[in-house]
Design a protein around this motif. Structure first.
Motif, PDB file in Angstrom:
ATOM      1  N   GLN A 208       0.835  -1.210   0.000  1.00 12.90           N
ATOM      2  CA  GLN A 208       0.000   0.000   0.000  1.00 12.90           C
ATOM      3  C   GLN A 208       0.873   1.265   0.000  1.00 12.90           C
ATOM      4  O   GLN A 208       0.535   2.256  -0.636  1.00 12.90           O
ATOM      5  N   VAL A 209       1.988   1.196   0.722  1.00 17.05           N
ATOM      6  CA  VAL A 209       2.905   2.343   0.768  1.00 17.05           C
ATOM      7  C   VAL A 209       3.440   2.650  -0.620  1.00 17.05           C
ATOM      8  O   VAL A 209       3.546   3.809  -1.025  1.00 17.05           O
ATOM      9  N   GLU A 210       3.778   1.596  -1.376  1.00 18.22           N
ATOM     10  CA  GLU A 210       4.310   1.809  -2.731  1.00 18.22           C
ATOM     11  C   GLU A 210       3.299   2.572  -3.596  1.00 18.22           C
ATOM     12  O   GLU A 210       3.664   3.479  -4.344  1.00 18.22           O
ATOM     13  N   PHE A 211       2.027   2.201  -3.476  1.00 17.02           N
ATOM     14  CA  PHE A 211       0.987   2.917  -4.237  1.00 17.02           C
ATOM     15  C   PHE A 211       0.822   4.344  -3.719  1.00 17.02           C
ATOM     16  O   PHE A 211       0.631   5.278  -4.500  1.00 17.02           O
ATOM     17  N   ALA A 212       0.910   4.516  -2.396  1.00 17.12           N
ATOM     18  CA  ALA A 212       0.760   5.854  -1.815  1.00 17.12           C
ATOM     19  C   ALA A 212       1.847   6.799  -2.315  1.00 17.12           C
ATOM     20  O   ALA A 212       1.586   7.972  -2.592  1.00 17.12           O
TER      21      ALA A 212
END
Length: 245
Positions: free
Chosen positions: A89-93
């Motif tokens: 999720q962090v990568e997408f954020a």
């Protein structure tokens, strides 16, 4: 409850997620797999009227566990920490770095677990002016807060604010287990898209019982300090109606 999130565990078991960014080790060490980094990002340059809901919209489609808006000297600093359900999720954020919120572009960047915890600790310890607009920011000293709330008019209903977004009705019932709560009159407020707002309403058997339950003000559910306020049946009904829309 937030404690069930594996990223709050003291020791991480091996995970299917590859280690990203800072702190990720290379294979070596006899098969040791480094735990994934703590899934938190920091935001900078937010509008000063920004709320949790604005951040949910900014990261629409991603699984947010917690939002902490950072106050300095009683004013919102334009910075926030956002905790996600996992490193992917962090990568997408991070792909939303320098996208606009209103007329301002927002920086999104990695930060460490300790940065997030330090910010939580600073909010908990802060004893200045509490700004009601910022969710999750604990109020000032217990004495001042109690005096203000003692002067408010009570009904059988208390409003809860600052709940973990994952909080369930059963956790609220457990939170008030020492008081005479009407269990089927507990309502967790939701946004139109079904996600929790971090607020809830709890009805007790009497006004006196609601007043007694105020002893739980600033106690924790998960890692969040929950603030309690006297409320009214009208306010609770309006929140329930908005949740159904």
């Amino acid at each position: 409850m937030m404690e069930s999130n594996p990223y709050f565990a003291v020791s991480s078991s091996t995970s299917g997620f590859p280690p990203y960014g800072y702190g990720g080790g290379s294979g070596g060490g006899g098969g040791f797999q480094a735990p994934p980094p703590f899934p938190v990002v920091r935001l900078r340059g937010l509008p000063f009227n920004c709320t949790d809901i604005d951040i949910f919209k900014f990261f629409a489609g991603l699984d947010i566990v917690d939002v902490l808006l950072v106050n300095k000297n009683g004013r919102f600093s334009g910075e926030a920490f956002v905790l996600f359900a996992g490193p992917v999720q962090v990568e997408f954020a991070l792909q939303r770095d320098r996208q606009n919120m209103g007329r301002r572009y927002v920086e999104v960047f990695r930060c460490k677990r300790q940065d997030y915890y330090n910010a939580v600790a600073a909010e908990v310890n802060y004893e200045g002016i509490y700004d009601n607009d910022y969710h999750g920011s604990p109020p000032p000293t217990r004495a001042k807060r109690s005096n203000d709330k003692d002067q408010m008019e009570y009904t059988e209903i208390l409003k809860m604010r600052g709940l973990p977004f994952s909080a369930k009705k059963s956790e609220i019932i457990e939170f008030f287990k020492d008081y005479k709560l009407i269990e089927d009159r507990v309502h967790i407020a939701c946004r139109p898209d079904g996600k929790a707002t971090g607020e809830a309403y709890a009805e007790f058997v009497s006004i006196e019982e609601a007043r007694r339950a105020m002893c739980k003000d600033k106690m924790t559910i998960g890692t969040r300090y929950v603030e309690l306020f006297p409320s009214t049946p009208d306010e609770a009904r309006r929140a329930e109606s908005r949740s159904r829309q």
